[in-house]
Design an enzyme around this catalytic site. Sequence first.
Site, PDB file in Angstrom:
ATOM      1  N   LEU A 125       0.956  -0.986   0.003  1.00 14.09           N
ATOM      2  CA  LEU A 125       0.074   0.148  -0.056  1.00 14.09           C
ATOM      3  C   LEU A 125       0.964   1.442  -0.041  1.00 14.09           C
ATOM      4  O   LEU A 125       0.725   2.060  -0.802  1.00 14.09           O
ATOM      5  CB  LEU A 125      -0.955  -0.231   1.185  1.00 14.09           C
ATOM      6  CG  LEU A 125      -1.875   1.244   1.278  1.00 14.09           C
ATOM      7  CD1 LEU A 125      -2.728   1.284   0.313  1.00 14.09           C
ATOM      8  CD2 LEU A 125      -2.603   1.044   2.829  1.00 14.09           C
ATOM      9  N   SER A 130       0.568   8.421   4.523  1.00  8.84           N
ATOM     10  CA  SER A 130      -0.492   8.545   5.528  1.00  8.84           C
ATOM     11  C   SER A 130      -1.668   8.969   4.567  1.00  8.84           C
ATOM     12  O   SER A 130      -2.909   9.093   4.939  1.00  8.84           O
ATOM     13  CB  SER A 130      -0.219   9.702   6.389  1.00  8.84           C
ATOM     14  OG  SER A 130       0.865   9.622   7.524  1.00  8.84           O
ATOM     15  N   TRP A 167       8.936   0.115   2.023  1.00  7.13           N
ATOM     16  CA  TRP A 167       8.672  -0.082   3.326  1.00  7.13           C
ATOM     17  C   TRP A 167       7.705  -1.265   3.571  1.00  7.13           C
ATOM     18  O   TRP A 167       6.955  -1.369   4.506  1.00  7.13           O
ATOM     19  CB  TRP A 167       8.333   1.018   4.097  1.00  7.13           C
ATOM     20  CG  TRP A 167       9.195   2.211   4.019  1.00  7.13           C
ATOM     21  CD1 TRP A 167       8.874   3.365   3.522  1.00  7.13           C
ATOM     22  CD2 TRP A 167      10.638   2.267   4.427  1.00  7.13           C
ATOM     23  NE1 TRP A 167       9.779   4.328   3.357  1.00  7.13           N
ATOM     24  CE2 TRP A 167      11.089   3.604   4.079  1.00  7.13           C
ATOM     25  CE3 TRP A 167      11.356   1.271   5.066  1.00  7.13           C
ATOM     26  CZ2 TRP A 167      12.397   4.100   4.282  1.00  7.13           C
ATOM     27  CZ3 TRP A 167      12.803   1.774   5.065  1.00  7.13           C
ATOM     28  CH2 TRP A 167      13.256   3.158   4.990  1.00  7.13           C
ATOM     29  N   ARG A 176      -3.619  -3.189  13.182  1.00  8.44           N
ATOM     30  CA  ARG A 176      -3.405  -2.198  14.153  1.00  8.44           C
ATOM     31  C   ARG A 176      -3.729  -3.027  15.478  1.00  8.44           C
ATOM     32  O   ARG A 176      -3.254  -2.508  16.384  1.00  8.44           O
ATOM     33  CB  ARG A 176      -4.075  -0.995  13.541  1.00  8.44           C
ATOM     34  CG  ARG A 176      -3.503  -0.089  12.814  1.00  8.44           C
ATOM     35  CD  ARG A 176      -4.454   0.996  12.387  1.00  8.44           C
ATOM     36  NE  ARG A 176      -3.925   1.876  11.156  1.00  8.44           N
ATOM     37  CZ  ARG A 176      -4.737   2.444  10.284  1.00  8.44           C
ATOM     38  NH1 ARG A 176      -5.869   2.560  10.344  1.00  8.44           N
ATOM     39  NH2 ARG A 176      -4.264   3.187   9.359  1.00  8.44           N
ATOM     40  N   GLU A 180       1.377   1.728  10.067  1.00 10.39           N
ATOM     41  CA  GLU A 180       0.169   1.633   9.995  1.00 10.39           C
ATOM     42  C   GLU A 180      -0.357   2.749  10.984  1.00 10.39           C
ATOM     43  O   GLU A 180      -1.362   2.209  11.652  1.00 10.39           O
ATOM     44  CB  GLU A 180      -0.160  -0.051  10.715  1.00 10.39           C
ATOM     45  CG  GLU A 180       0.600  -0.916   9.938  1.00 10.39           C
ATOM     46  CD  GLU A 180       0.131  -2.455  10.433  1.00 10.39           C
ATOM     47  OE1 GLU A 180      -0.635  -2.547  10.889  1.00 10.39           O
ATOM     48  OE2 GLU A 180       1.259  -3.325  10.156  1.00 10.39           O
TER      49      GLU A 180
END
Length: 396
Positions: free
Chosen positions: A143, A150, A174, A255, A375
């Site tokens: 993603l 963000s 990442w 999360r 995240e």
Amino acid sequence: MSASAKLPPFDPADPLGIDDLLDPEDLAVRDTVRTWAADRVLPYVADWYESGELPGIRELARELGSLGALGMSLTGYGCAGASAVQYGLACLELEAADSGIRSLVSVQGSLAMYAVHRFGSEEQKRHWLPRMAAGEVIGCFGLTEPDHGSDPASMRTYAKRDGGDWVLSGRKMWITNGSVAGVAVVWAQTDNGIRGFLVPAGTPGFAAPEIKHKWSLRASVTGELVLDDVRLPADAVLPEVTGLRGPLSCLSHARYGIVWGAMGAARTCFETAVDYAKSREQFGRPIGGFQLTQAKLADMAVELHKGILLAHHLGRRMDAGRLRPEQISFGKLNNVREAIEICRTARTILGANGISLEYPVMRHATNLESVLTYEGTVEMHQLVLGKALTGLDAFR
């Protein structure tokens, strides 16, 4: 309780009696994962961290699969079907060993497998999930991009139709497990909104070079995903979701695991500080006998066990189907922030020894610097809560 009833003894390892909230199956899951981590991670993780490598990751994945730790809260297709609380306890025990190991499990189960399980076709589920649950295939989740973290709605990775195929181009950055993954879940813009695609390793035009020179999560494999006109068949797309709802729901599940996991890192640092304070002597006595040291330990214990209690509460809400994304933000914001403070305070108690890899404190502290921002950064979770509290959107 009658005045004559005998209270249970105070347990320094469980001062609030939180274990009383767990049933025997919960405790069995926790103890199984704790024993595995003590045997297969703790003796080696300082060396892995120092070298910046995670050797034997495929073997570790298969072992975690045999424990039922991969996609453990999912049902069917070889998944364990464990409760949310049991999954959380596993995350806590894994991160008590190292954040990188918990990240391996979180990305595999809560991101890659969860995306297939929730949004995939029956054929996709049958093809991928049993092997991923067994650890035979490692997955990753694409993603984040080099210029878009963000704000995933602004992603540049694009998928266009070409006859019956899809052609993907773009970059993801990442990506945990990226360079060892057998399949990548890649989110891309299309003419009809954001869609998820299953990209098998080895597909022409797809590469996943490993990212080096990290000073955090060093016992974890992190890669970049490079997609140069990657051609995929029509059935590579996840059919059951369009838009950001897809990846964001996966992130919420991951999360949740972090809410528990961060407390595992904090627990290890707290326990290390207590043991050190009881044995380290200065001015003719253990430093644990000094008021300022005891004040630090008391404050650490309060935040640690409040965080575990919060994680447990959120887990029960998830099991009851009542956990909202805003509540996950509440937990992630609080627990990671407090875990870092516990690690930093532990470092002060250990003094110079706190920076040595002979002790786990600095390793956990630097790992949590990544957990703090991946995240969902602190600022993003603050804004999620701010919007929930005021009804006003401050994101734009």
